[in-house]
Design an enzyme around this catalytic site. Structure first.
Site, mmCIF file in Angstrom:
data_model
loop_
_atom_site.group_PDB
_atom_site.id
_atom_site.type_symbol
_atom_site.label_atom_id
_atom_site.label_comp_id
_atom_site.label_asym_id
_atom_site.label_seq_id
_atom_site.Cartn_x
_atom_site.Cartn_y
_atom_site.Cartn_z
ATOM 1 N N CYS A 1 0.809 -1.208 0.000
ATOM 2 C CA CYS A 1 0.000 0.000 0.000
ATOM 3 C C CYS A 1 0.845 1.261 0.000
ATOM 4 O O CYS A 1 2.027 1.249 0.333
ATOM 5 C CB CYS A 1 -0.899 0.054 1.244
ATOM 6 S SG CYS A 1 -1.941 -1.380 1.475
ATOM 7 N N GLY B 1 0.653 0.459 -5.039
ATOM 8 C CA GLY B 1 -0.620 -0.259 -5.005
ATOM 9 C C GLY B 1 -1.464 0.098 -6.201
ATOM 10 O O GLY B 1 -1.889 1.254 -6.332
ATOM 11 N N ASN C 1 -0.633 1.147 5.816
ATOM 12 C CA ASN C 1 0.394 0.468 5.032
ATOM 13 C C ASN C 1 1.117 -0.505 5.961
ATOM 14 O O ASN C 1 1.698 -0.082 6.965
ATOM 15 C CB ASN C 1 1.380 1.485 4.453
ATOM 16 C CG ASN C 1 2.571 0.840 3.764
ATOM 17 O OD1 ASN C 1 3.654 1.403 3.733
ATOM 18 N ND2 ASN C 1 2.392 -0.334 3.194
ATOM 19 N N GLY C 2 1.076 -1.789 5.652
ATOM 20 C CA GLY C 2 1.733 -2.780 6.490
ATOM 21 C C GLY C 2 0.895 -4.032 6.621
ATOM 22 O O GLY C 2 0.008 -4.298 5.801
ATOM 23 N N TYR D 1 13.962 -1.895 -4.083
ATOM 24 C CA TYR D 1 12.941 -1.937 -5.132
ATOM 25 C C TYR D 1 11.686 -1.116 -4.864
ATOM 26 O O TYR D 1 11.194 -0.430 -5.751
ATOM 27 C CB TYR D 1 12.535 -3.394 -5.396
ATOM 28 C CG TYR D 1 11.409 -3.550 -6.381
ATOM 29 C CD1 TYR D 1 11.602 -3.261 -7.727
ATOM 30 C CD2 TYR D 1 10.138 -3.975 -5.977
ATOM 31 C CE1 TYR D 1 10.561 -3.394 -8.644
ATOM 32 C CE2 TYR D 1 9.099 -4.117 -6.883
ATOM 33 C CZ TYR D 1 9.324 -3.822 -8.218
ATOM 34 O OH TYR D 1 8.306 -3.951 -9.119
#
Length: 489
Positions: free
Chosen positions: A16, A42, A117-118, A261
């Site tokens: 996310c 995302g 996010n996570g 990345y």
């Protein structure tokens, strides 16, 4: 089905990206722009929630930000000076609109919206306990567990309830929450997932990456520190913004793959330019794994900075041997290897005139299942390459991630199944080498990986998970019991 980026199907995906604004006249429009910049984090779904001083407004949609939030009608439906948004890949919960964030609920303290996010690594255990106590879940997302923990907390103030909820969860989280009182931004105590703070005029902004600030013209202030909660009351001056640290001192372990990345190369992560770090990674890769060749060729687009670093360190010329078309949209192709391979060439094509008869070094950021590397090597062979050497700008990915990254099961990771020689044979390369874990740390400015207190979460390479994995451990026990039961029967 062939996705938009055929070579990206075999990549680890960040789950996310989140973006929040407090105190901007056109908050939802700013959030939409910020989410555009975070689209790489995302691409499955997007959502925005705003607050106009009286009530909350939410729009959630499947697909990209563009097409859903790039028109006046969509922005007018999200009025107010406070807004937060989310772009999503799914790692927990199925792909459906009910799991698209921000999630919103009416609590006894008022409206509560959260963008996450996570990944909560004990979410299933907490969910079962909450359901037994009477909670009714509307999604299958692990994020909803946080809402129910806040709702059922016995503390009086919303902030104390929120802190109480976070103290019960394990895993990784960066959160942007909206309430009738203000905005809250926080990171888990280890800081596994990123979150940064910026400013534009009187507006306070939070985002997963600094590149989102560049897009909206905001200034980067600092990262939200691991374990920190920043509270921004509605209409607050700079002096009224409060920082809380309720978790005590913990040695941080931010995700090392953000540098390899996940993050865009034009972002700043942990105070370092991602682009510069990736060039340093490429240089270190050249020092550790030299080879005689005619050209260094990146696998577009993620391999480009590392390939530049490799070329500069090795003295081998950098060339674009794979040309990527940026004008091919989502393509649906009937099953069949031959037709599917032609579909791949719509997006990537070998620069045959350059490659024919040459010894080449291909630079990529990682190998996951290995299917991408196999396609690329085959493409180079068909273009007439004399030798194809593969160099990977990270260590072998041998372990799954449980902290908000879409990772295959460990048994599907090529580096888990095969040694380096076996992997080389699988992708049909003349040679294959990876960056060492110490080399990765050196490229990040560390002398080497510390065995006792590593500076980063590198579990995907080492298996050294920095938190408990309650749900995963329980699932493994169930699998073992089922297997035992099958054998007995």
């Amino acid at each position: 089905m062939l996705t938009t980026h055929p070579f990206d199907d075999d990549k680890l995906r960040e789950e996310c990206g989140i973006f929040g604004v407090s105190g901007a006249t056109t908050a939802s429009a700013m959030v939409a722009l910020g989410l555009h910049a975070l689209q790489h984090r995302g691409q499955e779904a997007a959502g925005i929630t705003s607050w106009d001083g009286r009530e909350f407004h939410t729009t959630r949609a499947m697909g990209h930000v563009a097409g859903n939030f790039d028109n006046d009608e969509a922005i007018r439906a999200l009025p107010g000076e406070v807004a937060c948004g989310h772009v999503r890949y799914s790692t927990t919960g199925e792909t459906s609109l009910r799991n698209v964030q921000p999630l919103y609920a009416e609590l006894s303290t008022g409206g509560f919206a959260v963008a996450h996010n996570g990944n909560i690594s004990n979410a299933m255990k907490l969910r079962r306990e909450l359901i037994r106590r009477g909670s009714i879940f509307q999604s299958t997302s692990d994020t909803e567990v946080i809402i129910h923990l806040v709702a059922t907390s016995s503390y009086r103030t919303l902030l104390d309830r929120f802190i109480d909820a976070l103290k019960q969860v394990e895993g990784a989280y960066s959160l942007i929450c909206m309430t009738a009182e203000g905005m809250i931004a926080c990171r888990d105590p280890l800081g596994i997932r990123p979150l940064v703070m910026g400013k534009l005029g009187d507006a306070v902004i939070f985002a997963s990456e600094t590149v989102a600030f560049d897009v909206v013209g905001a200034d980067y202030i600092r990262q939200v520190e691991p374990g920190e909660l920043i509270v921004v009351p509605h209409g607050a001056s700079a002096e009224q913004i409060r920082s809380h640290r309720p978790f005590g001192e913990v040695h941080p372990r931010p995700c090392i793959f953000e540098h390899v990345y996940f993050s865009r190369p034009d972002s700043i992560v942990d105070g370092s330019s991602v682009y510069s770090v990736r060039k340093s990674i490429g240089a270190q890769l050249a020092l550790e794994n030299p080879v005689e060749a005619d050209y260094v060729i990146p696998v577009p687009d993620s391999g480009v900075p590392a390939a530049i670093g490799y070329a500069q360190q090795s003295g081998i010329p950098f060339e674009l041997g794979i040309i990527r078309s940026h004008y091919i949209g989502r393509t649906f192709i009937q099953p069949g290897d031959q037709v599917r391979h032609l579909g791949v060439k719509l997006k990537h094509n070998a620069n045959r005139a350059l490659i024919d008869g040459k010894r080449i070094v291909l630079i990529d950021d990682s190998i996951v299942r290995g299917t991408t590397s196999l396609k690329i090597v085959q493409m180079m062979r068909e273009a007439g390459a004399k030798e194809v050497h593969m160099r990977i700008a990270s260590p072998p990915t041998r372990h799954s991630c449980f902290y908000g990254v879409d990772t295959p099961e460990r048994t599907k990771l090529l580096a888990h199944k095969l040694d380096i020689g076996g992997m080389r044979d699988f992708i049909h390369a003349d040679s294959l080498s990876f960056l060492s874990i110490d080399g990765l740390y050196k490229a990040l400015g560390e002398a080497k990986r510390a065995d006792i207190r590593p500076q980063y979460c590198d579990a995907c390479f080492t298996g050294d998970y920095p938190t408990a994995l309650t749900d995963q451990d329980e699932a493994e026990v169930r699998d073992q019991l089922e297997l035992l039961s099958e054998r007995v029967s």
